[in-house]
Design an enzyme around this catalytic site. Structure first.
Site: not given
Ligand code: ARG
Length: 479
Positions: A125, A170-171, A292, A298, A300, A305, A332, A340
């Site tokens: 322990n 903003t927004h 792609s 493409k 990517n 991502e 314990y 872990k």
């Protein structure tokens, strides 16, 4: 009618355990072994486990609890175990549950019965609590290096683009022009705080559980300060029950990791968005893009991502460990063995994401023309116009805001930007406006004027770059 079930055939997985088999007549069921064994996860603690054992054995010798001869045999034997593990010769055995028992059993093979003295005044322990802290301390140091590299990459790009204009949002609506350097330096601050959180967590976790034994301490005359010091801890943990029960040090790390990953994810999202044809603000390098299999055009942003996506794992790891701990009585419980995997998972994912992001940031090409063009749209200097009315005509800001709103509406009707309105048209709304007003309507003038502390002006960015190198990158800096 009752159905009598056939008793399940026992599938014993082996003999009673060599380390605690005295109490047991039979070995564990195969499923028991499967649910109980953690060796496939905690073998990563081997170096820390051996370091902890060496420190413990040396202290036992110093205190006269074991003989010097046994201590030397243990120490040499542990060196050999370490070599075996690092050379790949070591065979981890799930019947021996975990890294602690695997190491000790191998030590017994090598040095014989003296190995049995190593576990005097110790328990798995306090052993696991120590190993895990040691491992995490080093993991934090490695992550700090990676965070520093990412900051360095961001600072270099910020310096190169201290005066490049982008629309600030903003927004997600065009708000005011800002400099790209300023935008990038925002992340430098965020990652700086992430490093601070990691450093704080590291400082608090740096107390040594060894000597807490199972939970109550020990009757042997150990010296906990000796082991704490030998392992680079600041001091022994003050309470033996706390020392083996809590995993708040891991939670703190996971919380800091989850916040860091969230910051990375926001930057990743901007990389994804900015690399679209519609934005065209950045071109990611070949090294951090993929093609792609069907659409030849493409390119990517997979790395970005995946950084965004892996954030889910790190946030998940924090939640996993919180849920594991929340109902546990002191001290314990075996539930804690589940601590872990989430920590390893989070540290690995975060390390990889930081490296990928540092690579992307260093390699990316910013398309300054596209950014500057976008910063001309959306009446983005309307605030500058309102400020001009305040400054030059003495109009109260609220009223200036209203007048500017009417000017924006007029521009909208004319289908042009504010800077393209005729002076006569502007004067229909406020007759005191002069041609001087046009000087504040360009994005360049707008950003150059924002010199307030922490503002976006290029000269502020250049100063912030110098400061950030001193605060975050200088060797021997104060945290
Ligand atoms: N493998 C265990 C863990 O990671 C070590 C501690 C086991 N202690 C015990 N009393 N069974 O938690």
């Amino acid at each position: 009618m009752s159905v009598r079930r056939k008793p399940r055939a026992r599938r014993e997985s082996g003999a009673a355990n060599v380390l605690w088999g005295g109490r047991f007549a039979h070995g564990p069921d195969a499923v028991m072994q499967q649910i109980n064994a953690s060796i496939n996860i905690d073998k990563r603690l081997y170096a820390e486990d051996i370091a902890g054992s060496k420190a413990h054995a040396a202290m036992l010798v110093k205190q006269g609890i074991i003989t010097k001869k046994d201590g030397t045999a243990i120490d040499r034997g542990l060196n050999r175990v370490l070599r075996d593990i690092e050379s790949g010769a070591f065979e981890f055995d799930p019947a021996l549950e975990d890294i602690h028992m695997n190491v000790e059993a191998r030590l017994k093979d090598i040095i014989g019965d003296a190995a049995g003295r190593l576990h005097t005044a110790r328990s798995r322990n306090d052993q696991v609590a120590t190993d895990f802290r040691l491992w995490l301390r080093r993991a934090i140091d490695r992550l700090d290096e990676k965070l520093t590299e990412l900051q360095a990459a961001l600072i270099d790009q910020a310096e190169a683009h201290a005066d490049a204009i982008i629309p600030g949002f903003t927004h997600m609506q065009a708000a005011q022009p800002i400099t790209l350097g300023h935008h990038l330096m925002a992340y430098v601050e965020m990652f700086g705080r992430d490093r601070g959180r990691m450093t704080d967590a590291r400082a608090r976790m740096n107390e040594c559980p060894l000597g807490a034994a199972a939970l109550a301490g020990t009757s042997f005359p150990i010296d906990r300060t000796v082991t704490a010091k030998a392992l680079g801890f600041d001091r022994p943990a003050a309470n033996s029950v706390d020392a083996v029960s809590d995993r708040d040090f891991a939670l703190e790390f996971l919380a800091a990791a989850a916040i860091t990953a969230t910051h990375l994810s926001r930057l990743a999202e901007e990389m994804v968005l900015w690399s679209t044809v519609q934005f065209g603000f950045v071109s990611l390098s070949d090294a951090f893009s993929t093609g792609s299999s069907i659409m030849p055009q493409k390119r990517n942003p997979d790395a970005a991502e995946l950084v965004r996506g892996k954030t889910g794992r790190v946030i998940g790891a924090l939640n996993t460990l919180l849920a594991v701990l929340k109902g546990l009585p002191l001290a314990y419980s075996k539930d804690m063995q589940e601590d872990k995997e989430p920590v390893f998972e989070a540290a690995d994912s975060l390390g990889l994401c930081l490296a990928a992001m540092a690579g992307m940031v260093s390699d990316v090409t910013f398309n300054r023309e596209a950014m500057a063009a976008a910063a001309k749209a959306g009446y983005i200097t309307a605030t500058d116009l309102a400020d001009w009315l305040v400054r030059e005509l003495g109009v109260p800001f609220r009223q200036a805001h209203h007048l500017t709103g009417r000017l924006v509406r007029l521009a909208e009707e004319r289908g042009c930007e504010l800077a393209e309105l005729a002076l006569e048209d502007m004067q229909l709304i406020e007759p005191r406006i002069t041609a001087e007003v046009f000087s504040v309507l360009t994005p360049e003038r707008s950003v150059a004027s924002r010199t307030s502390a922490g503002g976006t002006a290029p000269k502020n960015v250049r100063r912030a770059v110098t400061e950030a190198r001193r605060r975050f990158l200088a060797k021997g800096r104060k945290g």
